[in-house]
Design an enzyme around this catalytic site. Structure first.
Site, PDB file in Angstrom:
ATOM      1  N   TRP A 136       2.206 -47.929   6.969  1.00  0.00           N
ATOM      2  CA  TRP A 136       2.671 -46.609   6.505  1.00  0.00           C
ATOM      3  C   TRP A 136       3.842 -46.731   5.544  1.00  0.00           C
ATOM      4  CZ3 TRP A 136      -0.540 -42.935   6.233  1.00  0.00           C
ATOM      5  CH2 TRP A 136      -1.568 -42.834   7.160  1.00  0.00           C
TER       6      TRP A 136
ATOM      7  N   ASP B 231      10.573 -41.670   8.086  1.00  0.00           N
ATOM      8  CA  ASP B 231       9.253 -41.137   8.429  1.00  0.00           C
ATOM      9  C   ASP B 231       9.110 -41.317   9.940  1.00  0.00           C
ATOM     10  OD1 ASP B 231       6.623 -40.608   8.958  1.00  0.00           O
ATOM     11  OD2 ASP B 231       5.793 -42.118   7.597  1.00  0.00           O
TER      12      ASP B 231
ATOM     13  N   LYS C  79       0.980 -35.662  16.052  1.00  0.00           N
ATOM     14  CA  LYS C  79       1.062 -36.657  17.117  1.00  0.00           C
ATOM     15  C   LYS C  79       1.953 -36.145  18.247  1.00  0.00           C
ATOM     16  CE  LYS C  79       0.604 -39.863  13.363  1.00  0.00           C
ATOM     17  NZ  LYS C  79      -0.825 -40.141  13.374  1.00  0.00           N
TER      18      LYS C  79
HETATM   19  N1  PLP Z   1       3.324 -41.823   8.462  1.00  0.00           N
HETATM   20  C1  PLP Z   1       2.966 -42.302   9.669  1.00  0.00           C
HETATM   21  C2  PLP Z   1       3.904 -43.188  10.415  1.00  0.00           C
HETATM   22  C3  PLP Z   1       1.722 -41.956  10.199  1.00  0.00           C
HETATM   23  O1  PLP Z   1       1.349 -42.427  11.393  1.00  0.00           O
HETATM   24  C4  PLP Z   1       0.862 -41.113   9.467  1.00  0.00           C
HETATM   25  C5  PLP Z   1      -0.460 -40.716   9.993  1.00  0.00           C
HETATM   26  O2  PLP Z   1      -1.014 -41.284  10.886  1.00  0.00           O
HETATM   27  C6  PLP Z   1       1.285 -40.661   8.217  1.00  0.00           C
HETATM   28  C7  PLP Z   1       2.519 -41.020   7.753  1.00  0.00           C
HETATM   29  C8  PLP Z   1       0.410 -39.775   7.374  1.00  0.00           C
HETATM   30  O3  PLP Z   1       0.459 -38.509   7.894  1.00  0.00           O
HETATM   31  P1  PLP Z   1      -0.434 -37.312   7.338  1.00  0.00           P
HETATM   32  O4  PLP Z   1      -1.828 -37.584   7.782  1.00  0.00           O
HETATM   33  O5  PLP Z   1       0.197 -36.116   8.005  1.00  0.00           O
HETATM   34  O6  PLP Z   1      -0.302 -37.273   5.861  1.00  0.00           O
END
Ligand code: PLP
Length: 359
Positions: free
Chosen positions: A100, A170, A194
């Site tokens: 991520w 994040d 989540k």
């Molecule tokens: N950042 C992290 C740590 C994630 O686990 C996720 C999705 O699983 C995201 C970003 C992306 O999130 P979104 O699907 O809301 O764009």
């Protein structure tokens, strides 16, 4: 109910779903569902403000912080952050801790100059980089960290100190899973799906000073100050999702706040890591001991074949979502706040039995 170990969208507390079901058709005597009402009306606005203040209250009401409810997921934040904060002559600094973080950096590269402050890529992202290895350039616009790497199953235990450089996190996959000092951060964001509620809303908690002054050349919807000035009601918000977030926050309060959920989460994670560690190598936890996540427990078996068998048998036994992310393989139990202890207990009982039969 299924034993739900999905990585996201993920399990929600049964109490919240039941409450939402009771209010679904006729919200508090209005003769309408919350999703049928105007977002400019008193009833929705009350829910909206309740969700904002509950969130700040769970964080101990840090002074000078604001909450925004946005759309587009955490992935849109990957772009909005550099668009708003990466100004001329600055560089965007990232800790490259996993899949991520990598996505966040790639998006920032589209906007301007980036810099990797530390990386655990050489370790295949099986640990969070050592905080002492982090190097922040003088012209850093901010330092970005990913507090929990959902795919690899790693999590910060402590956060870097960045001095005058804003620290951005994040927290999509571990927000509100444990006590932490929000004042360490200048800007926190998370997709809701989540730990906070259903998908459709993205939460930002940030110092008001970070949000107040956005560049004028970027589109209106992508400027933080548009949403700050309009209290996240510039356009139609994801009202049903915000309502659900409010109910999840109420549920967290009922669990004893962050201290309460942290205690429950550590107990759940401990249960699963214990069976991995005591399996004499049948189950293998690939993540370095000091970086293990209490939200996403990743583990491996001796062969991909045996892992396939594990998935097949868990599915037959009523478990959902234990397959590792397609990019890394293996197995993963996502045990967010709403996953009950009993689901984790059922999983470890299954794991013990599986080892007996296949070990
Ligand atoms: N950042 C992290 C740590 C994630 O686990 C996720 C999705 O699983 C995201 C970003 C992306 O999130 P979104 O699907 O809301 O764009």
């Amino acid at each position: 109910r299924a034993y739900n170990f999905n990585a996201g969208p993920a399990a929600l507390p049964l109490e919240v779903l039941t409450r939402a079901q009771a209010e679904f058709v006729d919200f508090r005597g209005t003769g309408m569902s919350i999703m049928e009402m105007s977002h400019r009306g008193k009833v929705y606005e009350e829910v909206h403000h309740e969700a904002e203040s509950r969130l700040l209250s769970l964080l101990g009401n840090p002074e000078g912080y604001k909450v925004l409810f946005l759309q587009g997921g955490a992935s849109t934040q990957f772009a909005m952050i550099p668009m708003n904060f990466l100004t001329e002559g600055k560089t965007a600094s990232y800790v490259l801790s996993g899949s991520w973080a990598d996505k966040a950096v790639k998006e920032a590269k589209l906007i301007g100059e980036t810099h990797i402050a530390a990386s655990s890529e050489a370790d295949k992202f099986m640990s969070i980089p050592d905080l002492s290895s982090i190097e922040i350039p003088d012209n850093a616009a901010y330092l970005h960290v990913t507090s929990n790497e959902t795919i690899e199953g790693t999590q910060y235990q402590q956060y870097p100190k960045t001095g005058n450089v804003p620290l951005i996190a994040d927290m999509s996959s571990d927000i509100l899973c444990r006590e932490f000092d929000a004042n360490q951060f200048d800007f926190i964001y998370a997709g809701a799906q989540k730990n906070l509620g259903p998908s459709g809303v993205t939460v930002v908690i940030a110092r008001e000073s970070m949000l107040a002054d956005s560049p004028k050349h970027i589109p209106t919807m992508l400027r933080y100050n548009t949403h700050l000035k309009n209290d996240s009601l510039y356009n139609t918000p994801p009202s049903f999702s915000v309502y659900m977030v409010n109910e999840v926050l109420r549920w967290i309060e009922e669990q004893g706040g962050l201290a309460g959920v942290e205690q429950a989460n550590r107990k759940k994670a401990g249960l699963i890591y214990d069976i991995i560690d005591s399996s004499e190598g049948f189950y293998r936890g690939p993540v370095a001991a000091g970086s293990r996540s209490i939200m996403n427990v990743t583990f491996r078996l001796a062969s991909e074949e045996l892992e396939k068998q594990f998935i097949k048998e868990t599915e037959q036994a009523g478990f959902v979502g234990l397959k590792g992310h397609r990019s890394v393989g293996g197995l993963r139990a996502s045990i967010y706040n709403a996953v009950p202890y009993d689901s984790c207990k059922a999983l470890v009982d299954f794991m013990a039995d599986f080892q007996k039969r296949h070990g």
